[in-house]
Design an enzyme around this catalytic site. Structure first.
Site, PDB file in Angstrom:
ATOM      1  CG  ASP A 194      42.162  32.863  29.897  1.00 13.61           C
ATOM      2  OD1 ASP A 194      42.143  33.977  30.456  1.00 13.61           O
ATOM      3  OD2 ASP A 194      41.149  32.152  29.777  1.00 13.61           O
ATOM      4  CE1 TYR A 222      39.370  41.673  33.002  1.00  9.10           C
ATOM      5  CE2 TYR A 222      40.410  40.896  30.988  1.00  9.10           C
ATOM      6  CZ  TYR A 222      39.556  40.681  32.054  1.00  9.10           C
ATOM      7  OH  TYR A 222      38.875  39.494  32.172  1.00  9.10           O
TER       8      TYR A 222
END
Length: 441
Positions: A170, A264
């Site tokens: 997601d 990330y």
């Protein structure tokens, strides 16, 4: 319209009520005949299951609802398994985050040593659920969004290559929502091109359905603000740690302004910043346990106490709407375009075919077909090759029970500064994960 039987594996998860709400909210597009929660922790799941049973009776009385710890009950006569398991629960996530800090390395759920530790735990749990599904409903599909998705996907490729498992995340969906806020659009109006690994990639295009390209507008915004939007700040639904992550995208973007980065990447490009920013006494796991976990379970207990969900209902998990899109694409052959984690097989032309990459796919009744993204630049290619090798070594270490290969995986990770630190970390991680990991020799 056909009605479907769905099992949610990880029924005791804090995300489960939001996913159930999301399924009910999409009943016109994806009608249910049966919904089953499955978890190996019956006590934890029971708190949510009892509350959801009340809610389902009030809001969807025609849908059969069950929560169980019996695999045969959970996986018999299902069309889809939606899996979001967390082996070791938040207690082990806290270990993943705090133990590396003692070695001067940050701890995180999916990246670095914490992600590797979690991956070694998750493989066993995922294989078990896949085997249950194939035993009791061999025609069913598993839609997996359990973390760490990259390692789990590689393990499925190696150990269950013929299983009907789709791995999805997601994170790109959440970032696309922020992109849409930046340019004043809705996520459903946009179509993206993207290449990378899970939690490790770059957007190369963001267009509307008429073909207008918005990537330059978004790059201009991200260069100054990251992905943090005023909408996110004003709604106050974004935890402080996530606000920091979205803002840090500005510095990730500066490294290669050709593309829009996955947030990330901060863990790989700025591990020193992440380490210095962490509170060793209160990490993200503590934030979640004190926030979402407490809120969800308190709501569940209140529903059960009152005997009604009226006025208490759980929040709809907006992120999880992509799971319905994925299920519909398979069930109704809609040829939905989605980012999935799939075997490369030429999608990125200058990257190994057996790498599990995250790229746009067209999804239909036979599963996903990757859209070719072409050749990628040397900088991104080298970074991805290093990271995918880490993930492959982790799975090899699991399969072979190899201490040596897990030491190599930790040494190769950009988040770990030396082989000595990697070995010291590994020895501590083995001790902390007794009963979860296979024995390493």
């Amino acid at each position: 319209m056909k009605q479907f039987s769905v099992s949610i594996a990880g029924g005791g998860s804090t995300f489960t009520p939001g996913i159930v709400m999301m399924l009910l909210d999409n009943a016109d597009r994806f009608p249910l005949r049966k919904l089953t929660l499955y978890d190996n922790d019956g006590d934890r799941q029971g708190i949510l299951g009892d509350a959801l049973a009340i809610m389902m009776k009030e809001q969807a009385p025609n849908v059969e609802f069950v929560h169980t710890t019996d695999p045969e009950v959970a996986f018999t006569d299902i069309d889809f398994c939606m899996a979001h398991i967390r082996v070791g629960k938040y207690e082990m996530r806290e270990v993943d985050e705090k133990l590396p800090l003692k070695h001067g390395v940050f701890g995180q759920e999916t990246c670095g040593p914490g992600g590797i530790a979690y991956g070694m735990r998750s493989i066993t749990g995922m294989l078990e659920i896949i085997d249950y599904m194939e035993k009791y409903s061999p025609d069913a599909w598993m839609l997996n969004y359990s973390n760490p998705a990259a390692i789990v996907a590689e393990a499925c490729r190696v150990l269950r290559p013929d299983s009907k498992v789709l791995n999805i995340c997601d994170m790109p969906v959440g970032t696309l929502r922020r992109m849409s806020q930046i340019i004043g659009k809705e996520p459903k109006d946009l179509e993206v091109s993207y290449f990378g690994l899970n939690h490790f990639g770059w957007w190369t295009s963001v267009k509307d359905k008429e073909g207008h390209e918005y990537i330059d507008d978004i790059r201009e915004y991200v260069s100054k603000n990251g992905y943090l939007t005023q909408v996110e700040v004003d709604t106050q639904h974004t935890d402080p740690s996530w606000q920091d992550t979205h803002k840090k995208a500005k510095d990730i973007y500066a490294i290669d302004p050709r593309f829009l980065p996955n947030t990330y990447l901060k863990y790989y490009f700025y591990p020193d910043y992440v380490y210095d920013s962490m509170n060793p006494e209160y990490t993200r796991a503590n934030e979640v346990m004190a926030g979402r976990e407490k809120r969800v379970f308190d709501q569940a207990k209140e529903i059960t106490k009152r005997g009604t969900a009226d006025g208490i209902g759980f929040e709809i998990d907006a992120h999880a709407s992509f799971i319905v899109d994925l299920a519909r694409a398979i069930a109704f052959n809609t040829h939905e375009r989605m980012l999935l984690i799939v075997e490369n097989n030429g999608a990125i032309t200058n990257f190994p075919d057996d790498a599990m990459v995250e790229v746009p796919c067209i999804v239909g009744v036979d599963g996903p077909e990757a859209i070719v993204q072409g050749k990628i630049p040397n900088f991104e290619q080298a970074l991805m090759f290093q990271q995918v090798t880490v993930e492959k070594l982790v799975v090899e270490a699991y399969v072979e029970g190899s201490y040596q290969k897990l030491w190599q995986a930790l040494t190769l990770s950009k988040t770990v500064p030396s082989a000595k630190v990697a070995k010291d970390l590994l020895d501590d991680l083995i001790e902390a994960n007794k009963g979860y990991w296979p024995e390493l020799k």
